[in-house]
Design a protein around this motif. Structure first.
Motif, PDB file in Angstrom:
ATOM      1  N   VAL A  36      53.799  17.851  67.733  1.00  0.00           N
ATOM      2  CA  VAL A  36      52.660  17.966  66.821  1.00  0.00           C
ATOM      3  C   VAL A  36      51.699  19.047  67.318  1.00  0.00           C
ATOM      4  CG1 VAL A  36      50.676  16.753  65.829  1.00  0.00           C
ATOM      5  CG2 VAL A  36      52.872  15.592  66.034  1.00  0.00           C
ATOM      6  N   VAL A  37      51.528  19.147  68.634  1.00  0.00           N
ATOM      7  CA  VAL A  37      50.708  20.220  69.192  1.00  0.00           C
ATOM      8  C   VAL A  37      51.322  21.578  68.852  1.00  0.00           C
ATOM      9  CG1 VAL A  37      49.927  21.281  71.344  1.00  0.00           C
ATOM     10  CG2 VAL A  37      49.756  18.810  71.046  1.00  0.00           C
ATOM     11  N   ARG A  38      52.636  21.658  68.928  1.00  0.00           N
ATOM     12  CA  ARG A  38      53.309  22.912  68.558  1.00  0.00           C
ATOM     13  C   ARG A  38      53.110  23.219  67.073  1.00  0.00           C
ATOM     14  NH1 ARG A  38      59.711  23.073  68.764  1.00  0.00           N
ATOM     15  NH2 ARG A  38      59.287  21.813  66.932  1.00  0.00           N
ATOM     16  N   PHE A  39      53.169  22.187  66.227  1.00  0.00           N
ATOM     17  CA  PHE A  39      52.906  22.383  64.796  1.00  0.00           C
ATOM     18  C   PHE A  39      51.498  22.930  64.584  1.00  0.00           C
ATOM     19  CE2 PHE A  39      50.818  20.815  61.005  1.00  0.00           C
ATOM     20  CZ  PHE A  39      51.685  21.177  59.996  1.00  0.00           C
ATOM     21  N   LEU A  40      50.514  22.322  65.235  1.00  0.00           N
ATOM     22  CA  LEU A  40      49.130  22.768  65.080  1.00  0.00           C
ATOM     23  C   LEU A  40      48.955  24.200  65.573  1.00  0.00           C
ATOM     24  CD1 LEU A  40      47.332  19.508  66.250  1.00  0.00           C
ATOM     25  CD2 LEU A  40      47.407  20.404  63.920  1.00  0.00           C
ATOM     26  N   ASP A  41      49.685  24.560  66.622  1.00  0.00           N
ATOM     27  CA  ASP A  41      49.582  25.916  67.145  1.00  0.00           C
ATOM     28  C   ASP A  41      50.218  26.926  66.183  1.00  0.00           C
ATOM     29  OD1 ASP A  41      49.071  27.844  69.380  1.00  0.00           O
ATOM     30  OD2 ASP A  41      51.260  27.985  69.328  1.00  0.00           O
ATOM     31  N   CYS A  42      51.415  26.596  65.675  1.00  0.00           N
ATOM     32  CA  CYS A  42      52.156  27.549  64.833  1.00  0.00           C
ATOM     33  C   CYS A  42      51.586  27.650  63.424  1.00  0.00           C
ATOM     34  CB  CYS A  42      53.628  27.138  64.752  1.00  0.00           C
ATOM     35  SG  CYS A  42      54.533  27.291  66.297  1.00  0.00           S
ATOM     36  N   TYR A  43      51.165  26.523  62.856  1.00  0.00           N
ATOM     37  CA  TYR A  43      50.828  26.511  61.425  1.00  0.00           C
ATOM     38  C   TYR A  43      49.339  26.365  61.142  1.00  0.00           C
ATOM     39  CZ  TYR A  43      55.840  25.814  61.208  1.00  0.00           C
ATOM     40  OH  TYR A  43      57.196  25.954  61.367  1.00  0.00           O
ATOM     41  N   PHE A  59      45.772  18.411  79.228  1.00  0.00           N
ATOM     42  CA  PHE A  59      46.098  17.068  78.732  1.00  0.00           C
ATOM     43  C   PHE A  59      46.563  17.145  77.279  1.00  0.00           C
ATOM     44  CE2 PHE A  59      45.326  12.982  76.848  1.00  0.00           C
ATOM     45  CZ  PHE A  59      45.574  12.062  77.855  1.00  0.00           C
ATOM     46  N   THR A  60      45.797  17.800  76.427  1.00  0.00           N
ATOM     47  CA  THR A  60      46.160  17.859  75.001  1.00  0.00           C
ATOM     48  C   THR A  60      47.437  18.657  74.779  1.00  0.00           C
ATOM     49  OG1 THR A  60      44.657  19.756  74.755  1.00  0.00           O
ATOM     50  CG2 THR A  60      43.794  17.586  74.207  1.00  0.00           C
ATOM     51  N   LYS A  61      47.705  19.633  75.640  1.00  0.00           N
ATOM     52  CA  LYS A  61      48.923  20.426  75.490  1.00  0.00           C
ATOM     53  C   LYS A  61      50.171  19.580  75.679  1.00  0.00           C
ATOM     54  CE  LYS A  61      51.287  24.457  77.463  1.00  0.00           C
ATOM     55  NZ  LYS A  61      51.221  25.539  78.491  1.00  0.00           N
ATOM     56  N   HIS A  62      50.109  18.552  76.528  1.00  0.00           N
ATOM     57  CA  HIS A  62      51.276  17.716  76.819  1.00  0.00           C
ATOM     58  C   HIS A  62      51.223  16.370  76.105  1.00  0.00           C
ATOM     59  CE1 HIS A  62      51.218  20.541  80.297  1.00  0.00           C
ATOM     60  NE2 HIS A  62      52.498  20.559  80.032  1.00  0.00           N
ATOM     61  N   TRP A  63      50.330  16.220  75.144  1.00  0.00           N
ATOM     62  CA  TRP A  63      50.232  14.978  74.370  1.00  0.00           C
ATOM     63  C   TRP A  63      50.867  15.216  73.004  1.00  0.00           C
ATOM     64  CZ3 TRP A  63      48.673   9.999  75.133  1.00  0.00           C
ATOM     65  CH2 TRP A  63      48.442   9.220  74.011  1.00  0.00           C
ATOM     66  N   ASN A  64      51.908  14.458  72.665  1.00  0.00           N
ATOM     67  CA  ASN A  64      52.614  14.608  71.391  1.00  0.00           C
ATOM     68  C   ASN A  64      52.972  16.088  71.175  1.00  0.00           C
ATOM     69  OD1 ASN A  64      53.846  13.865  69.051  1.00  0.00           O
ATOM     70  ND2 ASN A  64      52.018  13.012  68.072  1.00  0.00           N
ATOM     71  N   VAL A  65      53.886  16.571  71.997  1.00  0.00           N
ATOM     72  CA  VAL A  65      54.139  17.998  72.148  1.00  0.00           C
ATOM     73  C   VAL A  65      54.524  18.667  70.835  1.00  0.00           C
ATOM     74  CG1 VAL A  65      55.655  19.669  73.278  1.00  0.00           C
ATOM     75  CG2 VAL A  65      54.750  17.725  74.571  1.00  0.00           C
ATOM     76  N   THR A  94      58.051  14.932  72.831  1.00  0.00           N
ATOM     77  CA  THR A  94      56.812  14.231  72.511  1.00  0.00           C
ATOM     78  C   THR A  94      55.816  14.266  73.655  1.00  0.00           C
ATOM     79  OG1 THR A  94      57.805  12.146  73.246  1.00  0.00           O
ATOM     80  CG2 THR A  94      57.935  12.662  70.892  1.00  0.00           C
ATOM     81  N   ILE A  95      56.268  13.969  74.869  1.00  0.00           N
ATOM     82  CA  ILE A  95      55.303  13.824  75.952  1.00  0.00           C
ATOM     83  C   ILE A  95      55.982  13.993  77.293  1.00  0.00           C
ATOM     84  CG2 ILE A  95      55.600  11.333  76.189  1.00  0.00           C
ATOM     85  CD1 ILE A  95      52.534  11.175  76.451  1.00  0.00           C
ATOM     86  N   ASP A  96      55.282  14.674  78.206  1.00  0.00           N
ATOM     87  CA  ASP A  96      55.689  14.718  79.608  1.00  0.00           C
ATOM     88  C   ASP A  96      54.665  13.882  80.366  1.00  0.00           C
ATOM     89  OD1 ASP A  96      55.971  15.452  82.366  1.00  0.00           O
ATOM     90  OD2 ASP A  96      57.135  17.195  81.726  1.00  0.00           O
ATOM     91  N   VAL A  97      55.047  12.657  80.696  1.00  0.00           N
ATOM     92  CA  VAL A  97      54.084  11.688  81.219  1.00  0.00           C
ATOM     93  C   VAL A  97      53.475  12.165  82.532  1.00  0.00           C
ATOM     94  CG1 VAL A  97      53.776   9.317  82.008  1.00  0.00           C
ATOM     95  CG2 VAL A  97      55.265   9.792  80.057  1.00  0.00           C
ATOM     96  N   ASN A 117      35.301  15.101  69.515  1.00  0.00           N
ATOM     97  CA  ASN A 117      34.876  14.944  70.907  1.00  0.00           C
ATOM     98  C   ASN A 117      35.887  15.588  71.851  1.00  0.00           C
ATOM     99  OD1 ASN A 117      33.139  13.561  73.011  1.00  0.00           O
ATOM    100  ND2 ASN A 117      35.117  12.640  73.465  1.00  0.00           N
ATOM    101  N   GLY A 118      37.191  15.490  71.498  1.00  0.00           N
ATOM    102  CA  GLY A 118      38.211  16.177  72.291  1.00  0.00           C
ATOM    103  C   GLY A 118      38.018  17.686  72.287  1.00  0.00           C
ATOM    104  N   ALA A 119      37.694  18.249  71.099  1.00  0.00           N
ATOM    105  CA  ALA A 119      37.422  19.690  71.024  1.00  0.00           C
ATOM    106  C   ALA A 119      36.212  20.056  71.873  1.00  0.00           C
ATOM    107  CB  ALA A 119      37.185  20.087  69.562  1.00  0.00           C
ATOM    108  N   LEU A 120      35.205  19.192  71.854  1.00  0.00           N
ATOM    109  CA  LEU A 120      34.004  19.431  72.654  1.00  0.00           C
ATOM    110  C   LEU A 120      34.341  19.493  74.136  1.00  0.00           C
ATOM    111  CD1 LEU A 120      30.916  19.689  72.139  1.00  0.00           C
ATOM    112  CD2 LEU A 120      30.742  17.246  72.631  1.00  0.00           C
ATOM    113  N   TRP A 121      35.229  18.611  74.600  1.00  0.00           N
ATOM    114  CA  TRP A 121      35.592  18.593  76.010  1.00  0.00           C
ATOM    115  C   TRP A 121      36.452  19.792  76.393  1.00  0.00           C
ATOM    116  CZ3 TRP A 121      34.265  16.365  80.441  1.00  0.00           C
ATOM    117  CH2 TRP A 121      33.413  15.266  80.373  1.00  0.00           C
ATOM    118  N   VAL A 122      37.311  20.243  75.491  1.00  0.00           N
ATOM    119  CA  VAL A 122      38.108  21.440  75.775  1.00  0.00           C
ATOM    120  C   VAL A 122      37.189  22.645  75.966  1.00  0.00           C
ATOM    121  CG1 VAL A 122      39.757  23.072  74.789  1.00  0.00           C
ATOM    122  CG2 VAL A 122      40.208  20.632  74.653  1.00  0.00           C
TER     123      VAL A 122
END
Length: 529
Positions: A382-389, A374-380, A359-362, A427-432
């Motif tokens: 789910v981030v992997r799901f978004l990347d793969c699917y 930051f987003t890569k290590h937040w809810n890991v 889930t997270i590496d604090v 807004n997160g996408a804007l900052w990335v």
């Protein structure tokens, strides 16, 4: 608060370097000596000192429930307070999180047969869903039935059943959010079901593509469901059903069929040892307890609710900004508690190895030097799901910026239909994109960072870290306050810095591209930029 941590750490390290050019020397060597014991003690003492100064000089108004911390704990532990809390959604969620650990140990230590594990998890998941979700379970069962039919029935000529099944899952998610008002644990269950059913759709599609190419599965464990029973067992399995983390059907079946995690005694590195990065379920649970304690303390002295008061709006802007950044850590501690306990349950059940980060590496999250990290290590997971699917399903010829917007938009849809979810995630996408623009603009104007001196590199990385902290806490404030009127009142008092700043960075990069001549992408020393 973060600035206080760093300044006190710099001061401690400066003394270690025998004074002299204190700040320059400290900034130069800060990344190298960040883990030294003296710096850690300096960070801790700095946080305590600055926290005390803030509490003495910037006191929020007294509220009716204010008192000593011991009085607050005693009152909380009374049945008048504890009873309703246990019966609430938050109380039920905490019970599920804590109860997941002995449940996982039972599945791994007692049920040695894969078939018995599957049946037990399915029946217990169905009973828990009936108890916690109630009549709203009808909608979730309907979603599973429809996906079952679309995936297992013979498709019509020229029709991609897997794609349309995945589309149905998300359309049905939006429909139930708008029309059926599924909340609490039912909402949490639907979030996990959405991820599980979507992953099944695309994994089955990928498996069919591999079969057409003649690639066979050689590990003996089915990578995709073969029957309706398989889909039901995976969809309603109790492990992670309400709390996450997300794991694919292949990962779930591998744990169900595993034997190396089914020994009668715990290994040392599975409990307390962190050798080679290993984390056992006990260590993860200890972290969860620590973060829930931090959440309670933070909520007592720096509550998010104080952001809605006139007192906060009347603070001078620098203090208002500092208080906002400090108070928004409150929500993060709550997530850290939930995710670490969920990780502990998965490790206890054998779904993950002791050293897996689910889930997270604090540490990596809190020391991130860009929104992308930051987003890569937040809810890991789910981030992997978004990347793969999501991201990898977008044609590669489409520009990268569109990929970023689609990933964050999908995450917003998954979380809910409230407008502030979309504002926060977009807004997160804007900052990335803005952080990428700043990096490119720096290379364009000054050349590769690798050509700079160590002091300049460290100073720039430190500035990037501070900017990331301020921005991510801005996004956390948008996500946590959620109500449109309250959020607009707060961010307008901060002059919309989290929205205006990334737009300025992106526009400045476009201007530089048009004005500044393009430089070589490689440095004079041969290092890549």
């Amino acid at each position: 608060w973060d600035l206080g941590f760093v300044l006190e750490g710099l001061f401690a390290f400066g003394k270690q370097r025998n004074g002299g050019r204190l700040v320059a020397a400290s900034v130069t060597y800060l990344p190298r000596y960040f883990h030294s014991s003296r710096v850690r003690k300096g960070l801790l003492s700095g946080s305590v000192y600055i926290g005390g100064e803030i509490r003495k000089n910037i006191r929020r108004p007294k509220m009716a429930d204010d008192g000593s911390l011991w009085e607050a704990v005693s009152e909380f532990l009374s049945w008048e307070k504890l009873g309703p809390l246990i019966r609430s959604d938050n109380g039920s969620y905490a019970i599920i999180l804590v109860g997941g650990i002995p449940l996982g140990l039972f599945v791994r230590k007692v049920l040695f047969s894969p078939q018995s594990r599957r049946i037990f998890c399915l029946l217990l998941g169905l009973l828990a869903a009936i108890f916690f979700v109630g009549q709203n379970l009808v909608y979730l069962i309907t979603m599973i039935i429809v996906v079952n039919g679309m995936l297992l029935l013979k498709p019509l000529p020229g029709m991609n059943n897997h794609f349309w099944a995945a589309v149905f899952v998300w359309v049905f998610l939006i429909y139930t959010r708008i029309a059926c008002n599924i909340s609490g644990l039912g909402n949490g269950m639907q979030l996990i079901l959405t991820l599980r059913l979507t992953s099944i759709c695309w994994d089955m599609y990928d498996e069919e593509e591999r079969q057409r190419q003649g690639v066979k599965n050689t590990d003996g464990v089915p990578g995709v469901p073969r029957s309706s029973y398989d889909i039901w067992c995976y969809s309603l399995g109790i492990l992670g059903l309400f709390t996450g983390p997300f794991f694919t059907y292949d990962e779930w079946m591998s744990s169900i069929h595993s034997t190396h995690m089914s020994k009668g005694r715990w290994h040392k590195d599975e409990r307390f040892s962190r050798k080679e990065g290993g984390e056992g379920w006990v260590w993860k649970a200890v972290q969860g307890v620590f973060f829930v304690a931090m959440f309670g303390i933070w909520n007592k002295f720096l509550p998010l609710s104080s952001l809605k008061t006139d007192w906060f709006l009347e603070l001078p802007f620098p203090l208002r900004m500092a208080y906002f950044v400090a108070a928004t850590y409150n929500a993060r501690f709550r997530f850290y508690f939930a995710w670490k306990m969920a990780e502990a349950a998965c490790v206890a059940a054998g779904i993950a190895r002791p050293f897996d980060v689910l889930t997270i590496d604090v540490f990596l999250l809190e020391t991130a030097i860009s929104p992308a990290i930051f987003t890569k290590h937040w809810n890991v997971t789910v981030v992997r799901f978004l990347d793969c699917y999501v991201r990898r399903r977008i044609p590669p010829q489409i520009p990268r910026g569109f990929h970023v917007w689609m990933v964050f938009l999908t995450s917003a849809v998954w979380h809910g239909v409230e407008p502030m979810y979309y504002v926060a995630f977009l807004n997160g996408a804007l900052w990335v994109l803005a952080s990428s623009s700043v990096a490119k603009m720096y290379n364009m104007l000054f050349g590769p960072l690798a050509d700079r001196s160590p002091a300049v590199q460290s100073a720039l990385l430190f500035a990037a870290y501070l900017a990331t902290v301020v921005e991510m806490n801005f996004g956390g404030g948008l996500f946590s306050l959620l109500k449109f009127e309250d959020t607009l009142r707060v961010i307008s008092s901060l002059y919309f810095y989290g929205i205006i700043a990334p737009l300025v960075c992106i526009i400045a990069h476009q201007v530089c591209k048009a004005v500044v001549p393009r430089k070589s992408p490689r440095s004079s020393s041969g290092k890549a930029s």
